[in-house]
Scaffold this motif. Structure first.
Motif, PDB file in Angstrom:
ATOM      1  N   ALA A 285       0.848  -1.206   0.000  1.00 36.89           N
ATOM      2  CA  ALA A 285       0.000   0.000   0.000  1.00 36.89           C
ATOM      3  C   ALA A 285       0.876   1.247   0.000  1.00 36.89           C
ATOM      4  CB  ALA A 285      -0.915   0.005   1.216  1.00 36.89           C
ATOM      5  N   SER A 286       0.426   2.273  -0.726  1.00 36.24           N
ATOM      6  CA  SER A 286       1.227   3.493  -0.865  1.00 36.24           C
ATOM      7  C   SER A 286       0.359   4.735  -0.713  1.00 36.24           C
ATOM      8  CB  SER A 286       1.913   3.539  -2.238  1.00 36.24           C
ATOM      9  OG  SER A 286       2.746   2.421  -2.432  1.00 36.24           O
ATOM     10  N   LEU A 287       1.019   5.825  -0.292  1.00 39.04           N
ATOM     11  CA  LEU A 287       0.400   7.150  -0.215  1.00 39.04           C
ATOM     12  C   LEU A 287       1.228   8.098  -1.067  1.00 39.04           C
ATOM     13  CD1 LEU A 287      -1.537   9.300   1.060  1.00 39.04           C
ATOM     14  CD2 LEU A 287       0.146   9.515   2.915  1.00 39.04           C
ATOM     15  N   VAL A 288       0.577   8.760  -2.016  1.00 44.19           N
ATOM     16  CA  VAL A 288       1.247   9.739  -2.871  1.00 44.19           C
ATOM     17  C   VAL A 288       0.766  11.126  -2.500  1.00 44.19           C
ATOM     18  CG1 VAL A 288       1.553  10.594  -5.225  1.00 44.19           C
ATOM     19  CG2 VAL A 288       1.552   8.130  -4.779  1.00 44.19           C
ATOM     20  N   LEU A 289       1.691  12.048  -2.255  1.00 45.67           N
ATOM     21  CA  LEU A 289       1.368  13.451  -2.013  1.00 45.67           C
ATOM     22  C   LEU A 289       1.729  14.228  -3.278  1.00 45.67           C
ATOM     23  CD1 LEU A 289       2.654  13.915   1.647  1.00 45.67           C
ATOM     24  CD2 LEU A 289       0.406  13.188   0.843  1.00 45.67           C
ATOM     25  N   LEU A 290       0.710  14.684  -3.974  1.00 44.10           N
ATOM     26  CA  LEU A 290       0.872  15.424  -5.217  1.00 44.10           C
ATOM     27  C   LEU A 290       0.581  16.888  -4.936  1.00 44.10           C
ATOM     28  CD1 LEU A 290       1.231  15.278  -8.382  1.00 44.10           C
ATOM     29  CD2 LEU A 290      -1.259  15.126  -8.485  1.00 44.10           C
ATOM     30  N   GLY A 291       1.521  17.766  -5.237  1.00 44.11           N
ATOM     31  CA  GLY A 291       1.308  19.184  -4.977  1.00 44.11           C
ATOM     32  C   GLY A 291       2.448  19.757  -4.163  1.00 44.11           C
ATOM     33  N   GLY A 292       2.113  20.793  -3.430  1.00 38.80           N
ATOM     34  CA  GLY A 292       3.149  21.528  -2.728  1.00 38.80           C
ATOM     35  C   GLY A 292       3.785  22.521  -3.669  1.00 38.80           C
ATOM     36  N   TYR A 293       3.210  23.737  -3.736  1.00 36.84           N
ATOM     37  CA  TYR A 293       3.786  24.754  -4.615  1.00 36.84           C
ATOM     38  C   TYR A 293       5.248  24.959  -4.216  1.00 36.84           C
ATOM     39  CZ  TYR A 293       4.111  28.933  -7.503  1.00 36.84           C
ATOM     40  OH  TYR A 293       4.473  29.842  -8.469  1.00 36.84           O
ATOM     41  N   PRO A 294       6.184  24.926  -5.164  1.00 36.83           N
ATOM     42  CA  PRO A 294       7.616  24.915  -4.829  1.00 36.83           C
ATOM     43  C   PRO A 294       8.027  26.013  -3.844  1.00 36.83           C
ATOM     44  CG  PRO A 294       7.323  24.527  -7.173  1.00 36.83           C
ATOM     45  CD  PRO A 294       5.959  24.858  -6.624  1.00 36.83           C
ATOM     46  N   GLY A 295       8.597  25.586  -2.743  1.00 37.33           N
ATOM     47  CA  GLY A 295       9.088  26.509  -1.734  1.00 37.33           C
ATOM     48  C   GLY A 295       8.043  26.999  -0.754  1.00 37.33           C
ATOM     49  N   GLU A 296       6.776  26.613  -0.936  1.00 36.68           N
ATOM     50  CA  GLU A 296       5.705  27.107  -0.065  1.00 36.68           C
ATOM     51  C   GLU A 296       5.274  26.007   0.899  1.00 36.68           C
ATOM     52  OE1 GLU A 296       1.601  29.223  -1.143  1.00 36.68           O
ATOM     53  OE2 GLU A 296       1.438  27.043  -1.180  1.00 36.68           O
ATOM     54  N   TRP A 297       5.438  26.239   2.179  1.00 37.48           N
ATOM     55  CA  TRP A 297       4.863  25.367   3.197  1.00 37.48           C
ATOM     56  C   TRP A 297       4.775  26.159   4.477  1.00 37.48           C
ATOM     57  CZ3 TRP A 297      10.103  25.615   2.797  1.00 37.48           C
ATOM     58  CH2 TRP A 297      10.859  25.538   3.962  1.00 37.48           C
ATOM     59  N   GLU A 298       3.897  25.725   5.355  1.00 39.96           N
ATOM     60  CA  GLU A 298       3.814  26.356   6.669  1.00 39.96           C
ATOM     61  C   GLU A 298       3.672  25.274   7.728  1.00 39.96           C
ATOM     62  OE1 GLU A 298       0.467  28.950   6.064  1.00 39.96           O
ATOM     63  OE2 GLU A 298      -0.931  27.506   6.894  1.00 39.96           O
ATOM     64  N   GLY A 299       4.201  25.562   8.889  1.00 32.27           N
ATOM     65  CA  GLY A 299       4.183  24.557   9.943  1.00 32.27           C
ATOM     66  C   GLY A 299       5.110  23.409   9.593  1.00 32.27           C
ATOM     67  N   GLU A 300       4.662  22.220   9.868  1.00 30.42           N
ATOM     68  CA  GLU A 300       5.454  21.024   9.633  1.00 30.42           C
ATOM     69  C   GLU A 300       5.407  20.627   8.159  1.00 30.42           C
ATOM     70  OE1 GLU A 300       5.764  16.565  11.614  1.00 30.42           O
ATOM     71  OE2 GLU A 300       3.796  17.492  11.360  1.00 30.42           O
ATOM     72  N   HIS A 301       6.559  20.537   7.533  1.00 29.17           N
ATOM     73  CA  HIS A 301       6.610  20.033   6.166  1.00 29.17           C
ATOM     74  C   HIS A 301       6.286  18.535   6.211  1.00 29.17           C
ATOM     75  CE1 HIS A 301       8.122  18.837   2.231  1.00 29.17           C
ATOM     76  NE2 HIS A 301       8.255  20.124   1.909  1.00 29.17           N
ATOM     77  N   PRO A 302       5.443  18.043   5.297  1.00 28.53           N
ATOM     78  CA  PRO A 302       5.065  16.622   5.379  1.00 28.53           C
ATOM     79  C   PRO A 302       6.236  15.657   5.252  1.00 28.53           C
ATOM     80  CG  PRO A 302       4.253  17.632   3.345  1.00 28.53           C
ATOM     81  CD  PRO A 302       4.709  18.742   4.230  1.00 28.53           C
TER      82      PRO A 302
END
Length: 445
Positions: A285-302
Motif C-alpha cells: 500500500a502506498s500514499l502519494v502526495l501530489l502538490g506543494g507549490y515549490p518553496g511554499e509550506w507552513e508549519g510542519e513540512h510533510p
C-alpha cells in the motif's frame, strides 16, 4: 454579452482553476469572458495558465502591482495576510488594479465577476461604477473574517472587515460554494440570504474520467526519471526515487492526496495516520502526495513528518499542471484529503469523477461532496486514529472500495460537471445584466 472575470492572485489555488474553467465554458452560453489576473514567474504565469483565453496579466515581477496579500497568515511568506496591510499599502493595490481594469476596458463590460473580496472591488468602484458586480466567494475570505470576529490581533483587521462587508453589500449577487456558506456569508457580511447563489466548483468531463493508464510507467516517469518532489528548504526534484522504491505503486493500492502544503491541509496529520495504518495494510500500500507549490509550506513540512514517523511508502510527486492530474488519479485507488477547513474540495470532485472513492473530513465542503458510506469515508477533524481506520477500511477491501468508487463516479458526473454549472452561472449573469439604473430586480427563486 461580455463579462470581465478578475482575480487578484497569481494562478496557484482553486479559485484560478474555477476562473479558467468558467472562461472556457461561458461562451457556449452567450457570454464572452475577459480575464484579469495576477501573474508570477514559473508555475504562476497567467499567460501560460490561461493559455488560449483573453487574459490581461498583472505581472507582480514586472512591478505592475505589489505582490498580492493572502487570506492566510503564514509567517515569513511574501504575501502577508490582508488584515495586516495598512491603509497606504491598500491604496497602492487599489491604484494598480484600477490601471489594470482600465486597460481591460472594464467599464465597457456588461457584468464584473470578481473573485474573493479584494482591492479589485474598490478599483472597480472607481473605474466601472455603473457595471453590476457578482462576487464569487471561495471561502478563504470568510475564514479570515471569522478569525477577525474571534479577536485575531492583526493590526488592520477591523478596517478590512468593514471594506469587505461594504464590497459584499454592493454586489448584486454573491456566489457561494455550498449551502453551509450562505448562513456564514449572511452573518459575516451582512448580506441578504436571497442574494446568495449556490455555485459549487466542478470538473471538466472531457478531462476527468476513467481512463486506462500504465501504472508502473506513470509512477516511474514522475518519481524516478523526472522527479519534482522537494523537502523543506530544498529544490524541485530533490526527492527522487528508484524503481525498487516505486515497485509497490504498480500493483498495490494507492491513496493520493492533492494539496498545497499549508497548515489547514493537515498533511503532517495525514502522514502520521498513514504511519498508523501501514502495518495493517501490508507492504504494497502506498500514499502519494501530489502538490506543494515549490518553496511554499507552513508549519510542519510533510516530508519532516515522514522522517519523524518512519511512515513507509509515502511518495512526493511535486507540483504539476492541472492537465496532468487525471493521469495521477487514474493510477490511484482513492482520493484523500485531511484538511479541516476545506471550503469546497475540488480535488475530491475530480478524483470521484475518475472513479475514486474519497476519504475526507466531515466538515465544510467535503461534508457536502462526500456521502459517507456511499461515495467514501468521512471522519472527524484532526482525528488521527479515525483517519487511519478509514484508510485501512478503504484500501484493504477492494470490493467495497470499488463499490463506493462507482457511486462516487455517478454522483460527481451528475452534480459537478462544469458545462452544467456554467449554464447555471450564465443564467445569473443574464439576470444581473438586466439591472437598470443600478437597481437590482428581485432575485428569482
Amino acid at each position: 454579452m461580455h463579462v470581465l472575470s478578475a482575480l487578484m492572485f497569481f494562478p496557484r489555488g482553486g479559485s484560478a482553476h474555477v476562473a479558467r474553467a468558467l472562461a472556457c465554458e461561458l461562451p457556449e452560453h452567450g457570454w464572452d469572458v475577459t480575464l484579469v489576473s495576477g501573474s508570477h514567474g514559473g508555475h504562476g504565469d497567467a499567460h501560460a495558465f490561461y493559455d488560449g483565453l483573453d487574459v490581461h496579466p498583472v505581472d507582480f515581477d514586472a512591478g505592475d502591482a505589489p505582490m498580492h496579500p493572502s487570506f492566510e497568515d503564514r509567517p515569513g511568506a511574501p504575501d502577508p495576510i490582508f488584515a495586516a496591510v495598512d491603509d497606504a499599502a491598500f491604496g497602492e493595490h487599489v491604484q494598480a488594479w484600477a490601471r489594470a481594469l482600465e486597460e481591460a476596458r472594464a467599464a465597457e463590460h456588461d457584468v464584473l465577476h470578481l473573485h474573493h473580496l479584494t482591492p479589485i472591488h474598490e478599483a472597480a468602484r472607481r473605474v466601472a461604477p455603473g457595471v453590476p458586480v457578482i462576487t464569487h466567494l471561495h471561502g478563504t475570505e470568510l475564514l479570515m473574517l471569522e478569525e477577525i470576529a474571534d479577536g485575531a490581533p492583526w493590526p488592520h483587521a477591523q478596517a478590512w472587515a468593514r471594506r469587505m462587508r461594504s464590497w459584499a453589500q454592493a454586489s448584486e449577487r454573491l456566489l457561494v460554494l455550498s449551502p453551509g456558506q450562505v448562513e456564514r456569508a449572511v452573518a459575516l457580511l451582512g448580506v441578504a440570504a436571497e442574494r446568495c447563489v449556490l455555485s459549487p466548483n466542478g470538473f471538466d468531463p472531457d478531462l476527468f474520467d476513467r481512463v486506462p493508464v500504465q501504472r508502473a510507467a506513470l509512477w516511474e516517469h514522475h518519481l524516478v526519471r523526472h522527479p519534482r518532489g522537494w523537502p523543506a528548504g530544498g529544490q524541485e526534484g530533490d526527492l527522487a526515487y528508484t524503481e525498487r522504491d516505486t515497485a509497490p505503486l504498480a500493483h498495490g493500492p494507492v491513496a493520493i492526496c492533492v494539496s498545497r502544503f499549508t497548515a489547514v491541509k493537515r498533511l503532517g496529520l495525514l502522514v502520521r495516520a498513514w504511519s498508523r495504518a501501514a502495518p495493517r495494510l501490508g507492504p504494497d500500500a502506498s500514499l502519494v502526495l501530489l502538490g506543494g507549490y515549490p518553496g511554499e509550506w507552513e508549519g510542519e513540512h510533510p516530508y519532516d513528518a515522514v522522517q519523524a514517523t518512519g511512515a513507509p511508502n509515502v511518495f512526493f510527486a511535486g507540483w504539476h499542471g492541472h492537465a496532468e492530474l487525471p493521469g495521477f488519479l487514474n493510477a490511484s485507488d482513492a482520493i484523500v484529503l485531511a484538511s479541516v477547513r476545506e471550503q469546497f474540495g475540488s480535488v475530491l470532485v475530480e478524483g470521484m469523477a475518475c472513479g475514486l472513492p474519497a476519504v475526507a473530513v466531515d466538515r465544510f465542503g467535503p461534508a457536502d461532496i462526500v456521502d459517507d458510506g456511499v461515495t467514501g469515508w468521512l471522519v472527524e477533524p484532526d482525528d488521527e486514529a479515525a483517519l487511519a481506520d478509514a484508510l485501512v477500511a478503504c484500501l484493504s477491501d477492494g470490493a467495497e472500495r470499488r463499490r463506493r468508487g462507482d457511486e462516487a463516479y455517478a454522483a460527481s458526473h451528475e452534480r459537478f460537471s462544469w458545462p452544467a454549472l456554467a449554464a447555471d452561472l450564465a443564467g445569473v449573469l443574464d439576470e444581473v445584466a438586466d439591472v437598470a439604473d443600478g437597481r437590482l430586480a428581485a432575485p428569482t427563486a
